[in-house]
Design a protein around this motif. Sequence first.
Motif, PDB file in Angstrom:
ATOM      1  N   UNK A 441       0.856  -1.189   0.000  1.00  0.00           N
ATOM      2  CA  UNK A 441       0.000   0.000   0.000  1.00  0.00           C
ATOM      3  C   UNK A 441       0.890   1.235   0.000  1.00  0.00           C
ATOM      4  N   UNK A 442       0.713   2.106  -0.980  1.00  0.00           N
ATOM      5  CA  UNK A 442       1.452   3.365  -1.030  1.00  0.00           C
ATOM      6  C   UNK A 442       0.796   4.371  -0.103  1.00  0.00           C
ATOM      7  N   UNK A 443       1.611   5.183   0.559  1.00  0.00           N
ATOM      8  CA  UNK A 443       1.137   6.172   1.512  1.00  0.00           C
ATOM      9  C   UNK A 443       1.617   7.572   1.126  1.00  0.00           C
ATOM     10  N   UNK A 444       0.861   8.574   1.567  1.00  0.00           N
ATOM     11  CA  UNK A 444       1.205   9.970   1.297  1.00  0.00           C
ATOM     12  C   UNK A 444       2.588  10.296   1.855  1.00  0.00           C
ATOM     13  N   UNK A 445       3.299  11.240   1.252  1.00  0.00           N
ATOM     14  CA  UNK A 445       4.663  11.554   1.691  1.00  0.00           C
ATOM     15  C   UNK A 445       4.721  12.199   3.068  1.00  0.00           C
ATOM     16  N   UNK A 446       3.628  12.802   3.524  1.00  0.00           N
ATOM     17  CA  UNK A 446       3.646  13.458   4.834  1.00  0.00           C
ATOM     18  C   UNK A 446       3.160  12.546   5.954  1.00  0.00           C
ATOM     19  N   UNK A 447       2.900  11.276   5.659  1.00  0.00           N
ATOM     20  CA  UNK A 447       2.548  10.324   6.719  1.00  0.00           C
ATOM     21  C   UNK A 447       3.784  10.044   7.569  1.00  0.00           C
ATOM     22  N   UNK A 461       6.917   2.370   7.840  1.00  0.00           N
ATOM     23  CA  UNK A 461       6.869   3.159   6.610  1.00  0.00           C
ATOM     24  C   UNK A 461       8.237   3.101   5.939  1.00  0.00           C
ATOM     25  N   UNK A 462       8.227   2.918   4.635  1.00  0.00           N
ATOM     26  CA  UNK A 462       9.486   2.878   3.887  1.00  0.00           C
ATOM     27  C   UNK A 462       9.366   3.786   2.675  1.00  0.00           C
ATOM     28  N   UNK A 463      10.408   4.563   2.416  1.00  0.00           N
ATOM     29  CA  UNK A 463      10.407   5.400   1.219  1.00  0.00           C
ATOM     30  C   UNK A 463      10.619   4.521  -0.004  1.00  0.00           C
ATOM     31  N   UNK A 464      10.077   4.967  -1.125  1.00  0.00           N
ATOM     32  CA  UNK A 464      10.159   4.197  -2.370  1.00  0.00           C
ATOM     33  C   UNK A 464      10.837   5.075  -3.406  1.00  0.00           C
ATOM     34  N   UNK A 465      12.061   4.726  -3.747  1.00  0.00           N
ATOM     35  CA  UNK A 465      12.858   5.567  -4.645  1.00  0.00           C
ATOM     36  C   UNK A 465      12.224   5.693  -6.022  1.00  0.00           C
ATOM     37  N   UNK A 466      11.491   4.653  -6.441  1.00  0.00           N
ATOM     38  CA  UNK A 466      10.921   4.672  -7.787  1.00  0.00           C
ATOM     39  C   UNK A 466       9.620   5.453  -7.864  1.00  0.00           C
ATOM     40  N   UNK A 467       9.086   5.888  -6.724  1.00  0.00           N
ATOM     41  CA  UNK A 467       7.815   6.607  -6.722  1.00  0.00           C
ATOM     42  C   UNK A 467       8.073   8.111  -6.685  1.00  0.00           C
ATOM     43  N   UNK A 468       7.541   8.855  -7.668  1.00  0.00           N
ATOM     44  CA  UNK A 468       7.744  10.304  -7.664  1.00  0.00           C
ATOM     45  C   UNK A 468       6.956  10.968  -6.545  1.00  0.00           C
ATOM     46  N   UNK A 469       7.462  12.093  -6.080  1.00  0.00           N
ATOM     47  CA  UNK A 469       6.738  12.872  -5.083  1.00  0.00           C
ATOM     48  C   UNK A 469       6.925  12.399  -3.674  1.00  0.00           C
ATOM     49  N   UNK A 470       7.869  11.492  -3.427  1.00  0.00           N
ATOM     50  CA  UNK A 470       8.152  11.069  -2.067  1.00  0.00           C
ATOM     51  C   UNK A 470       7.140  10.126  -1.465  1.00  0.00           C
ATOM     52  N   UNK A 471       6.370   9.421  -2.296  1.00  0.00           N
ATOM     53  CA  UNK A 471       5.415   8.458  -1.758  1.00  0.00           C
ATOM     54  C   UNK A 471       6.137   7.382  -0.956  1.00  0.00           C
ATOM     55  N   UNK A 472       5.466   6.916   0.079  1.00  0.00           N
ATOM     56  CA  UNK A 472       6.026   5.887   0.941  1.00  0.00           C
ATOM     57  C   UNK A 472       5.237   4.590   0.774  1.00  0.00           C
ATOM     58  N   UNK A 473       5.699   3.550   1.440  1.00  0.00           N
ATOM     59  CA  UNK A 473       5.079   2.243   1.272  1.00  0.00           C
ATOM     60  C   UNK A 473       4.971   1.539   2.615  1.00  0.00           C
ATOM     61  N   UNK A 474       3.842   0.841   2.809  1.00  0.00           N
ATOM     62  CA  UNK A 474       3.708  -0.096   3.916  1.00  0.00           C
ATOM     63  C   UNK A 474       3.300  -1.442   3.333  1.00  0.00           C
ATOM     64  N   UNK A 475       3.641  -2.490   4.050  1.00  0.00           N
ATOM     65  CA  UNK A 475       3.231  -3.837   3.651  1.00  0.00           C
ATOM     66  C   UNK A 475       2.301  -4.371   4.735  1.00  0.00           C
ATOM     67  N   UNK A 476       1.105  -4.767   4.316  1.00  0.00           N
ATOM     68  CA  UNK A 476       0.073  -5.236   5.239  1.00  0.00           C
ATOM     69  C   UNK A 476      -0.223  -6.701   4.930  1.00  0.00           C
ATOM     70  N   UNK A 477       0.280  -7.633   5.733  1.00  0.00           N
ATOM     71  CA  UNK A 477      -0.025  -9.048   5.484  1.00  0.00           C
ATOM     72  C   UNK A 477      -1.454  -9.368   5.922  1.00  0.00           C
ATOM     73  N   UNK A 478      -2.229  -9.960   5.039  1.00  0.00           N
ATOM     74  CA  UNK A 478      -3.604 -10.332   5.364  1.00  0.00           C
ATOM     75  C   UNK A 478      -3.908 -11.736   4.857  1.00  0.00           C
ATOM     76  N   UNK A 479      -4.673 -12.484   5.643  1.00  0.00           N
ATOM     77  CA  UNK A 479      -5.125 -13.796   5.214  1.00  0.00           C
ATOM     78  C   UNK A 479      -6.103 -13.656   4.048  1.00  0.00           C
ATOM     79  N   UNK A 480      -6.408 -14.767   3.402  1.00  0.00           N
ATOM     80  CA  UNK A 480      -7.290 -14.754   2.237  1.00  0.00           C
ATOM     81  C   UNK A 480      -8.615 -14.074   2.573  1.00  0.00           C
TER      82      UNK A 480
END
Length: 659
Positions: A441-447, A461-480
């Motif tokens: 899930x991508x997150x806003x840069x000011x999160x 929260x992790x920064x994503x170098x390939x995403x313009x505008x400083x978007x960040x990323x979280x990983x949410x593991x969920x069951x089926x």
Amino acid sequence: MVLVRYGLVALTLLVSCAALSLAQTPAPAVTTDAVKGTESTENTFVRGVYFGLAVSGVQVNADEVGKDIPAFLDQLFRDLKQTYHCNVFWSNSGGMPEYIQALDIAARYDLKLFCNVRHMYARQNAPLETEAKIDELARQITDAFKNKKAMGGYVICEEVGQAGVPQMDYMRQRLEMYDPSPAHPTVVSEAGGAGVIYAFRSGFRFMCPQAYFFAAPNAQYCPNTPASSRDAYAGMLDGLCDYSRRTGKIAWIMPQSCAGIHGKYWTDDQGNLVGEPGSYWNVRMPTVAEMHFQTWDAIRSGCRGIIYFLLMPYSHQGWRPDKAVPTEADKQALAEMEKETASYEGRTDLPLLKERFNTGEATTLLQLGGKPTRQSQAMGKDFAAIEKLEPLLVSWKQATFPVAFADRPARVNTFESPLHPGRRFVAVVNYDTASAQPLRVLMAPNAVKVTNLRTGANVPLASVATEPGGLQEVVVPLEAGDGTVLEVAFHDNHPGILTFEEDFYHFGSPVVLENLERVNQSYPFFQGDYWGVRKTGGASSAYVGRASEGIVACAKLTRLQDVPEQNGPLGGSLKMAEQGLCDVFLAVEGKFPKPESLIIQLVNVDGKEGDWLCSDAYFHPVRIPPKDAAGKPVAEIRFILADDALLTHIRCWRVERNK
């Protein structure tokens, strides 16, 4: 046949409204220990199940466990409240004595009953009574029920259809005149497109359509694959919550928790539904993962109530092909099933069973006598999570702009709550009902912080170098099929400000079309409509002017009227971005089936076409730079539509940069 309603197929269009008549006996006196409810249902997240209180249906379940009806209902209501975390029992049938008895028992466990008026008076196809009799009927009903502690609300009629809306609204007015308590709303449950008519043309506050989309494999009248069933359900939810927001209504949903076979069937020793050769398989029981999905996608869409259909069997099917000595009742049941099989002969829209088939699942949420199933346990787990989140879920509304973004198998939606004005909340659902997924899930840069509210754990929260505008990323593991809610905190508690929005819904919008036409589209299964623009021929595009508060969609790229660039929310925000104070983002919605169905492109003040901001990652937001790659100020953001594209929503917003 196993009792199953499939609204879009089984709905009978009625010219006249299903009627209510006066009861044969006077309403019983209200018990002295009754307490009138005062809390508004709007402040409750409804978690419920559907079953009738008619004596025959309850008795057969009570007999299965060797109890009388009062003792059985006591155990059932206790289990619903304490084990399955329900707060509502929706009844579709029963007379005054049955309802009074059930209300008194339910009060022991703080379980609310919604009582169906139509079935209580059992004259579904008669004309409406006179106004005087309708008034007397409303008075009798409310006098009997309104002071009962367990009274949840009045269900007028189910599946009356669009033609019945005015009459049902009249009945609602009479009931609410005699019982104006916000704790006792009057509700309806409809199939097909009647729900949207109730939303726009009646005073009903709560919308609760039926959503039975898990058909048997190869059934032609309804979605019949896991993917198509999920998409149909999700599309119906999107339409329901869209028209509910537009009309100020509150959305509930009645999902499927049942299976059905027309013809000869029986249940094995584990309670699984088994069909015999020559029978027709109608609908299948949703899997455990699909139960999770139905619940959490309702949360994701913005629903504030979930009532599962169906709780228990209404009858005991004692016939089995391996029974050595069938009873007379077995022989009679077999004859009825064979008669039903004959009535379906030649049907091509339902799969014909050519050999004995064990579905491997029960027929209803609970087996006969209230025995749990895997589906009921899944519902209880999810309802327990909702119960903990209830203050948030009944306070939030869809946010003005998103702060989280994801592609399948994830789907997300952003909400805001007056209880937490500086925060945003993101409902996340795993659309893969076959396997667990680590959802990106991508997150806003000011999160600055993300918390999983189901687990209480921080999500890195992790920064994503390939995403313009400083978007960040979280990983949410969920069951089926599972879901959760994320709480998102922001720098200085400032999520951002919406600067422009266009959904093409109204003619009076600031959109000028040239070689683009405004078109109306329907949500699945008649759940309202939405609007968009698409190409009519020739080169087509849409663009946003730097300083404009409007959007012009055109082929000739007619220039916007020149205005000072600092004027207007969008132009002013880009000026702030030049000064390094904020970033401006844009997101689109629509149907873009292929790469480059939609291209977003910059045009500078000299009219030179510049960088592409986005081509095929349509779920991503894009950052709008104040200047192009050549250092020239950006004057336009151009949307280039291909023949297959449909543009339905444009949003622009700004977020302040972290200092």
